[in-house]
Motif scaffolding. Structure first.
Motif, mmCIF file in Angstrom:
data_model
loop_
_atom_site.group_PDB
_atom_site.id
_atom_site.type_symbol
_atom_site.label_atom_id
_atom_site.label_comp_id
_atom_site.label_asym_id
_atom_site.label_seq_id
_atom_site.Cartn_x
_atom_site.Cartn_y
_atom_site.Cartn_z
ATOM 1 N N MET A 144 -9.337 -3.046 -11.031
ATOM 2 C CA MET A 144 -9.284 -4.443 -10.614
ATOM 3 C C MET A 144 -8.530 -5.287 -11.641
ATOM 4 O O MET A 144 -7.710 -6.137 -11.281
ATOM 5 N N ARG A 145 -8.810 -5.048 -12.922
ATOM 6 C CA ARG A 145 -8.119 -5.815 -13.968
ATOM 7 C C ARG A 145 -6.616 -5.506 -13.979
ATOM 8 O O ARG A 145 -5.786 -6.401 -14.133
ATOM 9 N N ALA A 146 -6.297 -4.223 -13.847
ATOM 10 C CA ALA A 146 -4.882 -3.828 -13.882
ATOM 11 C C ALA A 146 -4.139 -4.274 -12.626
ATOM 12 O O ALA A 146 -2.935 -4.559 -12.675
ATOM 13 N N SER A 147 -4.843 -4.337 -11.494
ATOM 14 C CA SER A 147 -4.193 -4.666 -10.217
ATOM 15 C C SER A 147 -3.788 -6.130 -10.147
ATOM 16 O O SER A 147 -2.783 -6.471 -9.505
ATOM 17 N N LYS A 148 -4.554 -7.001 -10.789
ATOM 18 C CA LYS A 148 -4.288 -8.437 -10.650
ATOM 19 C C LYS A 148 -2.894 -8.821 -11.132
ATOM 20 O O LYS A 148 -2.134 -9.447 -10.381
ATOM 21 N N PRO A 149 -2.470 -8.445 -12.352
ATOM 22 C CA PRO A 149 -1.094 -8.791 -12.751
ATOM 23 C C PRO A 149 -0.032 -8.052 -11.938
ATOM 24 O O PRO A 149 1.065 -8.584 -11.717
ATOM 25 N N GLY B 226 3.639 -2.548 -7.269
ATOM 26 C CA GLY B 226 2.305 -3.046 -7.568
ATOM 27 C C GLY B 226 1.299 -1.973 -7.940
ATOM 28 O O GLY B 226 1.619 -1.037 -8.689
ATOM 29 N N PRO B 227 0.063 -2.069 -7.413
ATOM 30 C CA PRO B 227 -0.976 -1.101 -7.776
ATOM 31 C C PRO B 227 -0.673 0.336 -7.396
ATOM 32 O O PRO B 227 -1.342 1.255 -7.884
ATOM 33 N N ASN B 228 0.335 0.554 -6.556
ATOM 34 C CA ASN B 228 0.731 1.938 -6.256
ATOM 35 C C ASN B 228 1.115 2.689 -7.524
ATOM 36 O O ASN B 228 0.993 3.913 -7.596
ATOM 37 N N THR B 229 1.592 1.951 -8.521
ATOM 38 C CA THR B 229 2.014 2.593 -9.756
ATOM 39 C C THR B 229 0.838 3.144 -10.553
ATOM 40 O O THR B 229 1.045 3.917 -11.498
ATOM 41 N N LEU B 230 -0.379 2.761 -10.191
ATOM 42 C CA LEU B 230 -1.561 3.253 -10.895
ATOM 43 C C LEU B 230 -2.035 4.609 -10.369
ATOM 44 O O LEU B 230 -2.830 5.289 -11.023
ATOM 45 N N LEU B 231 -1.570 4.992 -9.201
ATOM 46 C CA LEU B 231 -2.167 6.132 -8.505
ATOM 47 C C LEU B 231 -1.898 7.476 -9.157
ATOM 48 O O LEU B 231 -2.582 8.454 -8.858
ATOM 49 N N ASP B 232 -0.907 7.531 -10.040
ATOM 50 C CA ASP B 232 -0.604 8.808 -10.691
ATOM 51 C C ASP B 232 -1.492 9.088 -11.897
ATOM 52 O O ASP B 232 -1.480 10.199 -12.425
ATOM 53 N N ALA B 233 -2.269 8.093 -12.339
ATOM 54 C CA ALA B 233 -3.170 8.315 -13.469
ATOM 55 C C ALA B 233 -4.348 9.166 -12.998
ATOM 56 O O ALA B 233 -5.077 8.775 -12.081
ATOM 57 N N PRO B 234 -4.568 10.360 -13.602
ATOM 58 C CA PRO B 234 -5.599 11.278 -13.090
ATOM 59 C C PRO B 234 -6.995 10.665 -13.018
ATOM 60 O O PRO B 234 -7.715 10.880 -12.045
ATOM 61 N N HIS B 235 -7.412 9.878 -14.044
ATOM 62 C CA HIS B 235 -8.770 9.344 -14.029
ATOM 63 C C HIS B 235 -8.935 8.286 -12.943
ATOM 64 O O HIS B 235 -10.011 8.173 -12.340
ATOM 65 N N GLY C 175 0.827 -1.201 0.000
ATOM 66 C CA GLY C 175 0.000 0.000 0.000
ATOM 67 C C GLY C 175 0.859 1.248 0.000
ATOM 68 O O GLY C 175 2.061 1.210 -0.284
ATOM 69 N N THR C 176 0.236 2.371 0.315
ATOM 70 C CA THR C 176 0.951 3.634 0.386
ATOM 71 C C THR C 176 1.645 3.769 1.746
ATOM 72 O O THR C 176 1.559 2.872 2.596
ATOM 73 N N ARG C 177 2.307 4.884 1.947
ATOM 74 C CA ARG C 177 3.097 5.075 3.173
ATOM 75 C C ARG C 177 2.256 4.873 4.435
ATOM 76 O O ARG C 177 2.678 4.203 5.384
ATOM 77 N N GLY C 178 1.056 5.442 4.447
ATOM 78 C CA GLY C 178 0.209 5.308 5.629
ATOM 79 C C GLY C 178 -0.219 3.876 5.892
ATOM 80 O O GLY C 178 -0.455 3.491 7.041
ATOM 81 N N ASP C 179 -0.315 3.066 4.814
ATOM 82 C CA ASP C 179 -0.658 1.658 4.983
ATOM 83 C C ASP C 179 0.503 0.871 5.575
ATOM 84 O O ASP C 179 0.298 -0.060 6.363
ATOM 85 N N VAL C 180 1.716 1.219 5.183
ATOM 86 C CA VAL C 180 2.895 0.440 5.565
ATOM 87 C C VAL C 180 3.436 0.841 6.938
ATOM 88 O O VAL C 180 3.954 0.002 7.685
ATOM 89 N N GLN C 181 3.310 2.107 7.302
ATOM 90 C CA GLN C 181 3.972 2.612 8.507
ATOM 91 C C GLN C 181 3.622 1.846 9.778
ATOM 92 O O GLN C 181 4.519 1.553 10.581
#
Length: 419
Positions: free
Chosen positions: A87-92, A56-65, A9-15
């Motif tokens: 969901m589809r993008a997160s699985k791989p 992982g899915p953290n790399t998706l967070l910069d996409a504005p939509h 997850g993000t920083r707050g999830d991991v801390q």
């Protein structure tokens, strides 16, 4: 005891998991934190053994939509379409995360502690050791006393327990990915981290405080609500000289920060926040986080406002007059421990729940959802939080209770009983 801690997850999830790893290390155990590579900075100052895994899915967070859909809770038809895309993008992407974690686990462990989105119970099964689910939100273990906080709709009390089932079922798609990586039998219930391989209940740690939950929570004995897990500032950390000078130059300021929430319109939020501060006439420390607050028109420091990237909450929060934040579990816990009144502007997910519970506990003004935030409303909430003696007194009382739980120590006692 060697403990492998798996989280994402993000920083707050991991801390909080880093806090648990540090407490285990200080108690004489060997803890390895396997977490996104981008969160390595949480481990380095404390010399924690750290195993970086794919972001992982953290790399998706910069996409504005995608960011917009997440932070509006996937409202509307467009939001639902984006949710399916995520969901589809997160699985791989999670498959890459799990592959890294399986590789880390090959070094062995006596115990596996894992977050809910990680099939750590299956990795532990492959190692032949116990698994403990470490949960930061009350959204996984059913209770009749309140509905799942992630459900954005009011439900009749009779459906409270049933409301927890959909979120556990969501994890099955990730579990199917793990099945392909582990040479284990496909037994019934293998994707349920609340059950051991023999079908009995698994030990669960709740890394939050019972003092913030609704009354009458009926968790079973195998669920341990320990209190929040706080990561202290590194012993080598010192505040920047200009920050220390700003704090010493006047009355305690307002803290305003929205953590890892990137914000769909950070410039609007920046205008709202700066206008609200001017309306109150107070000084403020603004923490930009991942960009949830854009204050490009302000210098880094004025006599009234100090703009900061980040600072340890356990050092900064007690020096504030009031804490304005987004309602993430970790930030809420740190604000509670500081004994300062709060104003919570929730974005999404479990944040409205924590905002409502802090208000019910008498330590925060009524929640101000981010999408409805105005300068006038925020200024009024700040004035209320700083002006009500009862709120300040209750914040101090609750802080004593929160700190008294010593969440990581309680968690370690549970873990040691399993070794």
């Amino acid at each position: 005891m060697k403990v492998l801690i798996l989280t994402h997850g993000t920083r707050g999830d991991v801390q909080p998991y880093a806090a648990l790893a540090l407490a285990l290390q200080n108690a004489g155990h060997h803890a390895v934190l396997a977490a996104p590579a981008a969160s390595a900075s949480l481990a380095e100052p404390h010399n924690l053994p750290f195993a970086p895994v794919h972001d992982g899915p953290n790399t998706l967070l910069d996409a504005p939509h995608i960011r917009q859909a997440i932070e509006t809770n996937y409202r509307g038809l467009a939001g639902k379409k984006v949710a399916l895309q995520v969901m589809r993008a997160s699985k791989p992407l999670m498959a890459r995360v799990f592959t890294d974690m399986v590789t880390v686990a090959q070094a062995g462990a006596d115990l596996v502690v894992h977050g809910p989105s990680i099939p750590g119970h299956r990795i532990a099964e492959a190692l032949g050791v116990p698994a403990v689910a470490a949960l930061l939100q009350p959204v996984w273990v059913p209770t009749a006393s309140f509905a799942n906080p992630m459900i954005p709709l009011p439900l009749p009390r009779a459906l409270n327990r049933a409301s927890y089932l959909p979120f556990r079922m969501m994890l099955r798609s990730f579990g199917a990915v793990a099945d392909k990586m582990l040479d284990l039998p496909r037994r019934r219930g293998r994707h349920d981290f609340l059950r051991r391989p023999d079908g009995g209940p698994a030990t669960v740690l709740h890394g939050f405080s019972r003092h913030l939950l609704p009354p009458g929570t009926d968790y079973p004995a195998w669920v341990h609500t320990t209190g929040f897990w706080f990561l202290p500032a590194a012993s080598t950390w010192r505040p920047p000289e200009d920050l220390a000078a700003f704090l010493a130059a006047g009355a305690p300021p307002v803290y305003i920060g929205f953590g890892s929430m990137a914000g769909t319109d950070p410039h609007r939020i920046g205008r709202v926040v700066t206008d609200a501060i001017r309306l109150t006439g107070m000084r403020a420390v603004l923490v930009s986080g991942w960009g949830g607050i854009a204050v490009d028109d302000l210098p880094a420091r004025t006599e009234e406002v100090f703009v900061l990237d980040q600072a340890p909450h356990d050092w900064l929060f007690p020096r504030m007059a009031v804490i304005v934040h987004h309602g993430g579990s970790g930030t809420t816990g740190a604000a509670l421990a500081s004994g300062r009144p709060q104003v919570i502007c929730p974005f999404v997910a479990d944040q409205p729940f924590w905002a409502a519970r802090a208000h019910a506990a008498g330590v925060a003004s009524a929640p101000l959802p981010q999408r409805h935030l105005t300068a006038q409303g925020l200024a009024a909430a700040i004035r209320q939080a700083t002006g009500e003696e009862t709120m300040a007194r209750r914040a101090g009382q609750l802080a004593d209770a929160i700190r008294g739980e010593d969440g990581t120590k309680s968690a370690i006692t549970v873990l040691e009983s399993l070794a």
